[in-house]
Design a protein around this motif. Structure first.
Motif, PDB file in Angstrom:
ATOM      1  N   SER A   1     -28.439 -61.981  59.127  1.00 57.83           N
ATOM      2  CA  SER A   1     -28.414 -63.446  59.044  1.00 57.83           C
ATOM      3  C   SER A   1     -27.057 -64.004  59.429  1.00 57.83           C
ATOM      4  CB  SER A   1     -28.747 -63.897  57.621  1.00 57.83           C
ATOM      5  OG  SER A   1     -30.021 -63.418  57.243  1.00 57.83           O
ATOM      6  N   ILE A   2     -27.103 -65.188  60.022  1.00 55.38           N
ATOM      7  CA  ILE A   2     -25.907 -65.928  60.418  1.00 55.38           C
ATOM      8  C   ILE A   2     -26.038 -67.340  59.865  1.00 55.38           C
ATOM      9  CG2 ILE A   2     -24.660 -66.950  62.367  1.00 55.38           C
ATOM     10  CD1 ILE A   2     -25.578 -64.553  64.042  1.00 55.38           C
ATOM     11  N   LYS A   3     -24.943 -67.858  59.339  1.00 58.36           N
ATOM     12  CA  LYS A   3     -24.902 -69.246  58.881  1.00 58.36           C
ATOM     13  C   LYS A   3     -24.263 -70.086  59.996  1.00 58.36           C
ATOM     14  CE  LYS A   3     -22.879 -72.113  55.240  1.00 58.36           C
ATOM     15  NZ  LYS A   3     -22.011 -72.051  54.053  1.00 58.36           N
ATOM     16  N   LEU A   4     -25.036 -71.006  60.559  1.00 56.09           N
ATOM     17  CA  LEU A   4     -24.545 -71.952  61.564  1.00 56.09           C
ATOM     18  C   LEU A   4     -24.223 -73.249  60.833  1.00 56.09           C
ATOM     19  CD1 LEU A   4     -24.131 -73.122  64.461  1.00 56.09           C
ATOM     20  CD2 LEU A   4     -26.590 -73.622  64.456  1.00 56.09           C
ATOM     21  N   THR A   5     -22.991 -73.711  60.944  1.00 53.83           N
ATOM     22  CA  THR A   5     -22.585 -74.959  60.301  1.00 53.83           C
ATOM     23  C   THR A   5     -22.178 -75.966  61.361  1.00 53.83           C
ATOM     24  OG1 THR A   5     -21.807 -73.772  58.347  1.00 53.83           O
ATOM     25  CG2 THR A   5     -20.997 -76.023  58.636  1.00 53.83           C
ATOM     26  N   VAL A   6     -22.859 -77.107  61.353  1.00 51.01           N
ATOM     27  CA  VAL A   6     -22.491 -78.228  62.209  1.00 51.01           C
ATOM     28  C   VAL A   6     -21.547 -79.082  61.364  1.00 51.01           C
ATOM     29  CG1 VAL A   6     -23.305 -80.229  63.501  1.00 51.01           C
ATOM     30  CG2 VAL A   6     -24.700 -78.134  63.407  1.00 51.01           C
ATOM     31  N   LYS A   7     -20.270 -79.066  61.728  1.00 53.96           N
ATOM     32  CA  LYS A   7     -19.266 -79.790  60.948  1.00 53.96           C
ATOM     33  C   LYS A   7     -19.275 -81.278  61.253  1.00 53.96           C
ATOM     34  CE  LYS A   7     -16.267 -75.769  60.727  1.00 53.96           C
ATOM     35  NZ  LYS A   7     -14.942 -75.236  61.070  1.00 53.96           N
ATOM     36  N   ARG A   8     -19.547 -81.610  62.508  1.00 59.75           N
ATOM     37  CA  ARG A   8     -19.710 -83.005  62.880  1.00 59.75           C
ATOM     38  C   ARG A   8     -20.503 -83.086  64.173  1.00 59.75           C
ATOM     39  NH1 ARG A   8     -13.765 -84.862  65.070  1.00 59.75           N
ATOM     40  NH2 ARG A   8     -13.335 -82.897  66.087  1.00 59.75           N
ATOM     41  N   LEU A   9     -21.258 -84.162  64.301  1.00 57.00           N
ATOM     42  CA  LEU A   9     -22.076 -84.398  65.490  1.00 57.00           C
ATOM     43  C   LEU A   9     -22.346 -85.895  65.579  1.00 57.00           C
ATOM     44  CD1 LEU A   9     -23.835 -83.340  67.867  1.00 57.00           C
ATOM     45  CD2 LEU A   9     -25.711 -83.173  66.224  1.00 57.00           C
ATOM     46  N   TYR A  10     -21.896 -86.508  66.655  1.00 56.90           N
ATOM     47  CA  TYR A  10     -22.165 -87.918  66.908  1.00 56.90           C
ATOM     48  C   TYR A  10     -21.687 -88.273  68.310  1.00 56.90           C
ATOM     49  CZ  TYR A  10     -17.212 -88.516  65.703  1.00 56.90           C
ATOM     50  OH  TYR A  10     -15.852 -88.412  65.650  1.00 56.90           O
ATOM     51  N   LYS A  11     -22.077 -89.439  68.769  1.00 61.25           N
ATOM     52  CA  LYS A  11     -21.475 -89.996  69.974  1.00 61.25           C
ATOM     53  C   LYS A  11     -21.152 -91.450  69.688  1.00 61.25           C
ATOM     54  CE  LYS A  11     -25.836 -90.799  72.412  1.00 61.25           C
ATOM     55  NZ  LYS A  11     -26.617 -90.448  73.605  1.00 61.25           N
TER      56      LYS A  11
END
Length: 91
Positions: free
Chosen positions: A3-13
């Motif tokens: 297993s891998i933990k993918l973390t999106v720390k920020r996402l926007y435009k």
């Protein structure tokens, strides 16, 4: 299964002076092999995580690369026990 933990720390435009939803494609690698591609849509300035599974050998370096129509920051880390399915790599 590992297993891998993918973390999106920020996402926007930015649209003018406002933050709006963005779209990103994350490519997750174990060693040099791409093990998963994730499409991510939305907006966040707070970390959001998702757990991904793969069958490659444990202990290899993991990394994420992404394409985004806005601003994004992501990270990955290998996990020993996946909290979503309680799969324990050590058993």
């Amino acid at each position: 299964m590992n297993s891998i933990k993918l973390t999106v720390k920020r996402l926007y435009k930015l649209s003018g002076e406002r933050m709006v939803n963005a779209q990103a494609t994350a490519h997750v690698y174990v060693g040099e092999k791409r093990v998963v591609t994730e499409e991510i849509t939305g907006m966040t300035e707070s970390p959001v995580s998702k757990f991904l599974h793969h069958t490659e050998a444990q202990g290899q370096p993991v990394r994420v690369e992404w394409e985004c129509d806005g601003i994004a920051d992501m990270a990955v880390v290998e996990v020993q026990v996946c909290p979503c399915c309680q799969h324990n790599e050590l058993e």
